[in-house]
Design a protein around this motif. Sequence first.
Motif, PDB file in Angstrom:
ATOM      1  N   ASN A   1     -19.429  -4.766  -3.086  1.00  0.00           N
ATOM      2  CA  ASN A   1     -18.603  -5.264  -1.983  1.00  0.00           C
ATOM      3  C   ASN A   1     -17.461  -4.302  -1.688  1.00  0.00           C
ATOM      4  O   ASN A   1     -16.770  -3.858  -2.605  1.00  0.00           O
ATOM      5  N   GLY A   2     -17.244  -4.018  -0.419  1.00  0.00           N
ATOM      6  CA  GLY A   2     -16.110  -3.194  -0.028  1.00  0.00           C
ATOM      7  C   GLY A   2     -14.832  -4.016  -0.013  1.00  0.00           C
ATOM      8  O   GLY A   2     -14.813  -5.121   0.528  1.00  0.00           O
ATOM      9  N   ILE A   3     -13.773  -3.499  -0.635  1.00  0.00           N
ATOM     10  CA  ILE A   3     -12.477  -4.171  -0.636  1.00  0.00           C
ATOM     11  C   ILE A   3     -11.394  -3.144  -0.348  1.00  0.00           C
ATOM     12  O   ILE A   3     -11.596  -1.939  -0.527  1.00  0.00           O
ATOM     13  N   GLY A   4     -10.247  -3.617   0.067  1.00  0.00           N
ATOM     14  CA  GLY A   4      -9.083  -2.777   0.248  1.00  0.00           C
ATOM     15  C   GLY A   4      -7.937  -3.315  -0.578  1.00  0.00           C
ATOM     16  O   GLY A   4      -7.855  -4.529  -0.824  1.00  0.00           O
ATOM     17  N   LEU A   5      -7.080  -2.425  -1.040  1.00  0.00           N
ATOM     18  CA  LEU A   5      -5.845  -2.813  -1.710  1.00  0.00           C
ATOM     19  C   LEU A   5      -4.698  -2.382  -0.818  1.00  0.00           C
ATOM     20  O   LEU A   5      -4.703  -1.262  -0.294  1.00  0.00           O
ATOM     21  N   ILE A   6      -3.723  -3.265  -0.643  1.00  0.00           N
ATOM     22  CA  ILE A   6      -2.563  -2.936   0.190  1.00  0.00           C
ATOM     23  C   ILE A   6      -1.290  -3.295  -0.575  1.00  0.00           C
ATOM     24  O   ILE A   6      -1.192  -4.362  -1.173  1.00  0.00           O
ATOM     25  N   GLN A   7      -0.366  -2.349  -0.578  1.00  0.00           N
ATOM     26  CA  GLN A   7       0.954  -2.570  -1.183  1.00  0.00           C
ATOM     27  C   GLN A   7       1.976  -2.317  -0.107  1.00  0.00           C
ATOM     28  O   GLN A   7       2.079  -1.200   0.421  1.00  0.00           O
ATOM     29  N   TYR A   8       2.738  -3.350   0.254  1.00  0.00           N
ATOM     30  CA  TYR A   8       3.797  -3.180   1.243  1.00  0.00           C
ATOM     31  C   TYR A   8       4.994  -2.505   0.600  1.00  0.00           C
ATOM     32  O   TYR A   8       5.307  -2.749  -0.558  1.00  0.00           O
ATOM     33  N   LYS A   9       5.665  -1.647   1.355  1.00  0.00           N
ATOM     34  CA  LYS A   9       6.827  -0.916   0.831  1.00  0.00           C
ATOM     35  C   LYS A   9       8.041  -1.822   0.768  1.00  0.00           C
ATOM     36  O   LYS A   9       8.171  -2.769   1.464  1.00  0.00           O
TER      37      LYS A   9
ATOM     38  N   GLU B   1      -1.350   0.883 -10.270  1.00  0.00           N
ATOM     39  CA  GLU B   1      -1.825   0.100 -11.412  1.00  0.00           C
ATOM     40  C   GLU B   1      -3.108  -0.646 -11.063  1.00  0.00           C
ATOM     41  O   GLU B   1      -4.034  -0.724 -11.884  1.00  0.00           O
ATOM     42  N   SER B   2      -3.175  -1.193  -9.862  1.00  0.00           N
ATOM     43  CA  SER B   2      -4.360  -1.948  -9.450  1.00  0.00           C
ATOM     44  C   SER B   2      -5.578  -1.041  -9.325  1.00  0.00           C
ATOM     45  O   SER B   2      -6.686  -1.434  -9.710  1.00  0.00           O
ATOM     46  N   LEU B   3      -5.388   0.166  -8.789  1.00  0.00           N
ATOM     47  CA  LEU B   3      -6.498   1.115  -8.712  1.00  0.00           C
ATOM     48  C   LEU B   3      -7.034   1.439 -10.105  1.00  0.00           C
ATOM     49  O   LEU B   3      -8.249   1.462 -10.329  1.00  0.00           O
TER      50      LEU B   3
ATOM     51  N   VAL C   1     -13.339   4.606  -2.864  1.00  0.00           N
ATOM     52  CA  VAL C   1     -13.937   5.208  -1.678  1.00  0.00           C
ATOM     53  C   VAL C   1     -12.904   6.074  -0.964  1.00  0.00           C
ATOM     54  O   VAL C   1     -13.192   7.185  -0.545  1.00  0.00           O
ATOM     55  N   ARG C   2     -11.692   5.536  -0.809  1.00  0.00           N
ATOM     56  CA  ARG C   2     -10.562   6.265  -0.237  1.00  0.00           C
ATOM     57  C   ARG C   2      -9.372   6.002  -1.130  1.00  0.00           C
ATOM     58  O   ARG C   2      -8.922   4.864  -1.280  1.00  0.00           O
TER      59      ARG C   2
ATOM     60  N   LEU D   1      -2.403   1.996   1.202  1.00  0.00           N
ATOM     61  CA  LEU D   1      -3.717   1.387   1.351  1.00  0.00           C
ATOM     62  C   LEU D   1      -4.749   2.226   0.608  1.00  0.00           C
ATOM     63  O   LEU D   1      -4.653   3.460   0.591  1.00  0.00           O
ATOM     64  N   ALA D   2      -5.717   1.567  -0.019  1.00  0.00           N
ATOM     65  CA  ALA D   2      -6.841   2.247  -0.671  1.00  0.00           C
ATOM     66  C   ALA D   2      -8.083   1.398  -0.469  1.00  0.00           C
ATOM     67  O   ALA D   2      -8.001   0.166  -0.354  1.00  0.00           O
ATOM     68  N   TYR D   3      -9.252   2.061  -0.428  1.00  0.00           N
ATOM     69  CA  TYR D   3     -10.525   1.354  -0.277  1.00  0.00           C
ATOM     70  C   TYR D   3     -11.393   1.595  -1.499  1.00  0.00           C
ATOM     71  O   TYR D   3     -11.459   2.711  -2.012  1.00  0.00           O
ATOM     72  N   LEU D   4     -12.061   0.538  -1.942  1.00  0.00           N
ATOM     73  CA  LEU D   4     -12.935   0.606  -3.107  1.00  0.00           C
ATOM     74  C   LEU D   4     -14.232  -0.135  -2.831  1.00  0.00           C
ATOM     75  O   LEU D   4     -14.331  -0.892  -1.875  1.00  0.00           O
TER      76      LEU D   4
END
Length: 116
Positions: free
Chosen positions: A108-116, A75-77, A88-89, A99-102
Amino acid sequence: MGRVVLFDMSSQDPERAAAFYSSVFGWKIAEPNWGYYPVSTGDDNKPGIHGGISKGPQDFAHGIRIQIEVESIDESLQKCVESGAQIVRDKMEFDEFYLAYLVDPVGNGIGLIQYK
């Protein structure tokens, strides 16, 4: 609310970067896992975040990227792209998290992380 939970530092010489930050700031650098050196920046009883240092890929050779924790990476992506970010990834799966990179709309480069 998305909370900044980690930082990623990319370098073409991660060993040298790790030695610098350890020597100058006292950061504790763990042995690398997948080429990623986990970093502890201090006592968990004080404000601050931990992160890691790794060899930067072609698309992010040098720099620092924050990791924002989200409840749903999918959803965040989607929301990020709809709001002008570029992926980006795309979503990657690791043992304990996704994990995803945008790049945000202003570069600005950011990452999104969702813990299982």
